[in-house]
Design a protein around this motif. Structure first.
Motif, mmCIF file in Angstrom:
data_model
loop_
_atom_site.group_PDB
_atom_site.id
_atom_site.type_symbol
_atom_site.label_atom_id
_atom_site.label_comp_id
_atom_site.label_asym_id
_atom_site.label_seq_id
_atom_site.Cartn_x
_atom_site.Cartn_y
_atom_site.Cartn_z
ATOM 1 N N GLU A 19 0.707 -1.309 -0.217
ATOM 2 C CA GLU A 19 0.482 -0.486 -0.013
ATOM 3 C C GLU A 19 0.857 1.301 -0.366
ATOM 4 N N THR A 20 1.821 1.266 0.606
ATOM 5 C CA THR A 20 2.685 2.067 1.235
ATOM 6 C C THR A 20 3.196 2.987 -0.246
ATOM 7 N N LEU A 21 4.150 1.531 -0.725
ATOM 8 C CA LEU A 21 5.115 1.915 -2.192
ATOM 9 C C LEU A 21 3.679 1.755 -3.406
ATOM 10 N N GLY A 22 2.626 1.007 -3.489
ATOM 11 C CA GLY A 22 2.162 1.349 -4.762
ATOM 12 C C GLY A 22 2.463 -0.025 -5.745
ATOM 13 N N VAL A 23 3.097 -0.624 -5.430
ATOM 14 C CA VAL A 23 3.342 -2.013 -6.188
ATOM 15 C C VAL A 23 3.865 -3.134 -4.966
ATOM 16 N N SER A 24 3.521 -4.387 -6.242
ATOM 17 C CA SER A 24 3.731 -5.816 -5.266
ATOM 18 C C SER A 24 5.720 -6.104 -5.283
ATOM 19 N N THR A 25 6.215 -5.635 -5.814
ATOM 20 C CA THR A 25 7.194 -6.026 -6.739
ATOM 21 C C THR A 25 7.940 -4.438 -7.313
ATOM 22 N N ARG A 26 9.579 -5.106 -6.387
ATOM 23 C CA ARG A 26 10.532 -3.751 -6.903
ATOM 24 C C ARG A 26 12.232 -3.914 -6.772
ATOM 25 N N THR A 27 13.033 -3.145 -7.487
ATOM 26 C CA THR A 27 13.267 -3.844 -7.336
ATOM 27 C C THR A 27 14.674 -3.229 -5.624
ATOM 28 N N LEU A 28 15.512 -3.314 -5.505
ATOM 29 C CA LEU A 28 16.572 -2.188 -4.240
ATOM 30 C C LEU A 28 17.643 -2.515 -4.154
ATOM 31 N N GLU A 29 18.612 -1.461 -4.344
ATOM 32 C CA GLU A 29 20.060 -1.689 -4.237
ATOM 33 C C GLU A 29 20.719 -1.534 -2.913
ATOM 34 N N VAL A 30 21.569 -2.216 -2.857
ATOM 35 C CA VAL A 30 22.365 -2.475 -1.401
ATOM 36 C C VAL A 30 23.371 -2.167 -1.069
ATOM 37 N N PRO A 31 24.498 -2.435 -0.306
ATOM 38 C CA PRO A 31 25.730 -3.171 -0.356
ATOM 39 C C PRO A 31 25.731 -4.331 -0.198
ATOM 40 N N ALA A 32 26.786 -4.848 -0.858
ATOM 41 C CA ALA A 32 27.058 -6.103 -0.729
ATOM 42 C C ALA A 32 27.667 -6.788 0.945
ATOM 43 N N GLY A 33 26.511 -7.675 1.165
ATOM 44 C CA GLY A 33 27.085 -7.716 2.453
ATOM 45 C C GLY A 33 25.909 -7.429 3.675
ATOM 46 N N THR A 34 24.728 -6.564 3.004
ATOM 47 C CA THR A 34 23.716 -5.813 3.622
ATOM 48 C C THR A 34 23.228 -7.494 3.811
#
Length: 126
Positions: A19-34
């Motif tokens: 509901e908050t993001l308005g989508v059911s899937t998305r990608t996220l870029e994070v630092p390695a080791g997250t």
């Protein structure tokens, strides 16, 4: 200064997250080791309306339950699973369960009621 390597993970979002993001899937870029928990913290940083969600969310990594300490790898699927609600320990008055039934006659068998109902302000208004 050396650049920190990053990875891309795939998010599956449910309930308040969707509901908050308005989508059911998305990608996220994070630092390695997250970790899963750190990815959630990053998402909350991007979407402050999610603040507080970390207190009760469960995690799934690649469709298996995981802890907040699970280290993520490139391409992993991370799902944030909010608590499922339903029912409760709310006392209801006895008349809530009263049904107007005709008197039972000895030659007519008996009445059986199976199941349950859910009463809410929304259902009462409909």
């Amino acid at each position: 200064m050396a650049e920190t390597a990053s990875i891309t993970i795939n998010l599956r979002l449910f309930a308040v997250f969707r509901e908050t993001l308005g989508v059911s899937t998305r990608t996220l870029e994070v630092p390695a080791g997250t970790t899963a928990g750190q990815a959630l913290a990053q998402l909350i940083g991007d979407y402050p309306a999610l603040a507080g969600a970390e207190a009760s969310v469960s995690f799934s990594v690649n469709r298996a339950y995981a802890s907040a300490d699970t280290v993520l790898h490139a391409g992993d699927e991370l799902a944030f699973i909010p608590p499922v609600s339903g029912g409760g320990n709310i006392p209801l008055p006895e008349e809530t369960f009263a049904l107007p039934l005709p008197p039972r006659r000895a030659d007519r068998g008996m009445y059986t009621i199976t199941g349950f109902t859910c009463h809410s302000e929304r259902s009462a208004a409909e």
